[in-house]
Design an enzyme around this catalytic site. Structure first.
Site, mmCIF file in Angstrom:
data_model
loop_
_atom_site.group_PDB
_atom_site.id
_atom_site.type_symbol
_atom_site.label_atom_id
_atom_site.label_comp_id
_atom_site.label_asym_id
_atom_site.label_seq_id
_atom_site.Cartn_x
_atom_site.Cartn_y
_atom_site.Cartn_z
ATOM 1 N N TRP A 127 12.847 4.936 19.773
ATOM 2 C CA TRP A 127 11.493 5.391 20.102
ATOM 3 C C TRP A 127 11.381 5.483 21.616
ATOM 4 C CZ3 TRP A 127 6.813 1.864 20.797
ATOM 5 C CH2 TRP A 127 5.618 2.600 20.872
ATOM 6 N N ASP A 208 11.772 -4.508 15.471
ATOM 7 C CA ASP A 208 10.552 -3.717 15.519
ATOM 8 C C ASP A 208 10.289 -3.206 14.109
ATOM 9 O OD1 ASP A 208 8.468 -1.993 15.948
ATOM 10 O OD2 ASP A 208 9.479 -0.770 17.463
ATOM 11 N N ALA A 210 7.696 -1.397 12.280
ATOM 12 C CA ALA A 210 6.479 -0.599 12.410
ATOM 13 C C ALA A 210 6.098 0.125 11.131
ATOM 14 C CB ALA A 210 6.648 0.428 13.544
ATOM 15 N N LYS A 243 0.454 1.887 10.466
ATOM 16 C CA LYS A 243 0.892 2.837 9.447
ATOM 17 C C LYS A 243 0.577 2.355 8.045
ATOM 18 C CE LYS A 243 3.196 4.176 13.215
ATOM 19 N NZ LYS A 243 3.145 3.468 14.517
#
Length: 394
Positions: A127, A208, A210, A243
């Site tokens: 990212w 991470d 997400a 999300k």
């Protein structure tokens, strides 16, 4: 004072959003921005979120600050969802953060406090904001091989070779699931090999997470993270609620720091409180309260899980449809990787020139590295994209 300010390079994805909005063409398709959209192009408010907000609004009697590191009930509920039985409360310090990005930033700060001489290892690609934050903070970083542009899968042999060079006390940034920007994930067996490398080198993982729930399911998507945390003495996990709960603008996130010895937990918790105080003082609470309300109520949690599963299966269906369309148009299986990838994103492997042609000829917007957001499609737009990909010579 401000005479030394210099123009900052614009965020490429945000710039692409502005270009899309300014495009007057009918039928334009935005596959750039990393936000879930339903078949009508809307990012909906989930049913359980609406009901949780109603309950909060009726019961709330104050807007005073919450606890400095976040509401304990929120921290407990979300950490249990992420880590399941692997959560060791005696060894885990936690901080409520401003979204998943805030959790990543505070994780970098925490790692630097623990080891000022660390190097951060990030996947190639990752990212873009990971790298942007590291550069801004002046933290040294190196890339490890991850994506095989030929197979559009994981270059696992290259990844292992590069991670083996990490030093004790370095930080290794891993994507928990639904790798952004490629969509290519590690298998659980590969996660176990990564854990073995971290054990040998003494490097510390930062996971991470997400997109939990967007890939293979809530528990399945957390399996790699849980293996890391249960196997290693020190670990950091950054989780986002943007999300899977659809509360992007509420900025609800969580940073978990697992330490080797329970005696170190209070030191770690104090460091997290200090970092929060220096950055934004008390954390935001509305999004966190929504998540807590849902996870603590069996009926709300069941409804949320059901709607999240519909979202996940919808993205899988679009992947299958796109792969089938491209198989039909090309007479080959070279795009079957799209069906194998997970989460919102896949990287096509197109050149910047091909991405530009897709945009110019068809008003279809992809990120320049050919990352596309599967959730920006619907059943009608999939054939349009498939033809554009083939006509661009991808």
């Amino acid at each position: 004072m401000f005479g030394n300010l210099k123009p900052q390079a614009p965020d490429k994805i945000l710039a692409l959003m502005g270009e899309f909005r300014a495009d007057p063409r009918q039928g334009k398709i935005d596959l750039g921005v990393g936000v879930y959209k339903d078949p009508t192009g809307l990012t909906p408010v989930m049913r359980a979120v609406k009901e949780a907000e109603r309950r909060i609004w009726e019961a709330e009697t104050t807007k005073s600050y919450t606890a400095l590191t976040g509401e304990p009930a929120y921290l407990d509920a979300l950490s249990a969802m992420v880590l399941g039985r692997t959560r060791d409360s005696d060894r885990t310090a936690m901080l409520s953060t401003v979204g998943g990005t805030g959790a990543i930033r505070q994780a970098f700060e925490m790692a630097r406090m623990g080891n000022p001489d660390l190097t951060v290892h990030v996947s190639d690609p990752t990212w873009p904001n990971h790298v942007s934050m590291l550069k801004f903070m002046g933290l040294p970083f190196v890339e490890y091989r991850y994506f095989d542009s030929a197979t559009r899968g994981v270059d696992f042999e290259g990844m292992k070779e590069d991670l083996a060079r990490a030093k004790k006390g370095d930080l290794v940034l891993l994507h928990g699931c639904c790798h952004n920007p490629t969509g290519a994930n590690l298998t659980l067996e590969q996660w176990a090999e990564v854990v073995a490398i971290l054990e040998r080198t003494g490097a510390v993982p930062l996971v991470d997470l997400a997109y939990q729930g967007f890939g293979d399911g809530l528990d399945e998507d957390a399996a790699g993270t849980r293996l890391v945390v249960s196997s290693l003495p020190d670990a950091l996990v950054a989780a986002s609620c943007s999300k899977n709960f659809g509360i992007y603008r509420e900025r609800a996130g969580l940073l978990m720091v697992q330490v080797a010895d329970p005696a170190q937990r209070e030191l770690a918790q104090g460091a997290l409180a200090f970092l929060g105080r220096q950055t934004y003082s008390f954390p935001p609470d509305h999004g966190a309260r929504i998540v807590q309300t849902i996870l603590e109520d069996a009926a709300l949690a069941a409804d949320w899980r059901a709607e999240l599963e519909q979202v996940r299966l919808g993205m899988l269906s679009l992947r299958q449809q796109l792969a089938a369309e491209l198989r039909s148009l090309t007479g080959s299986d070279r795009f079957d990787f799209i069906e194998l990838h997970r989460g919102m994103f896949s990287r096509l492997g197109a050149t910047p020139e091909q991405v530009q042609k897709i945009k110019d000829d068809n008003a279809i917007y992809l990120v320049g590295d050919s990352r596309l957001n599967i959730a920006g499609l619907n059943r009608d737009s999939v054939p349009v994209l498939a033809r554009a990909i083939v006509e661009a010579g991808v």
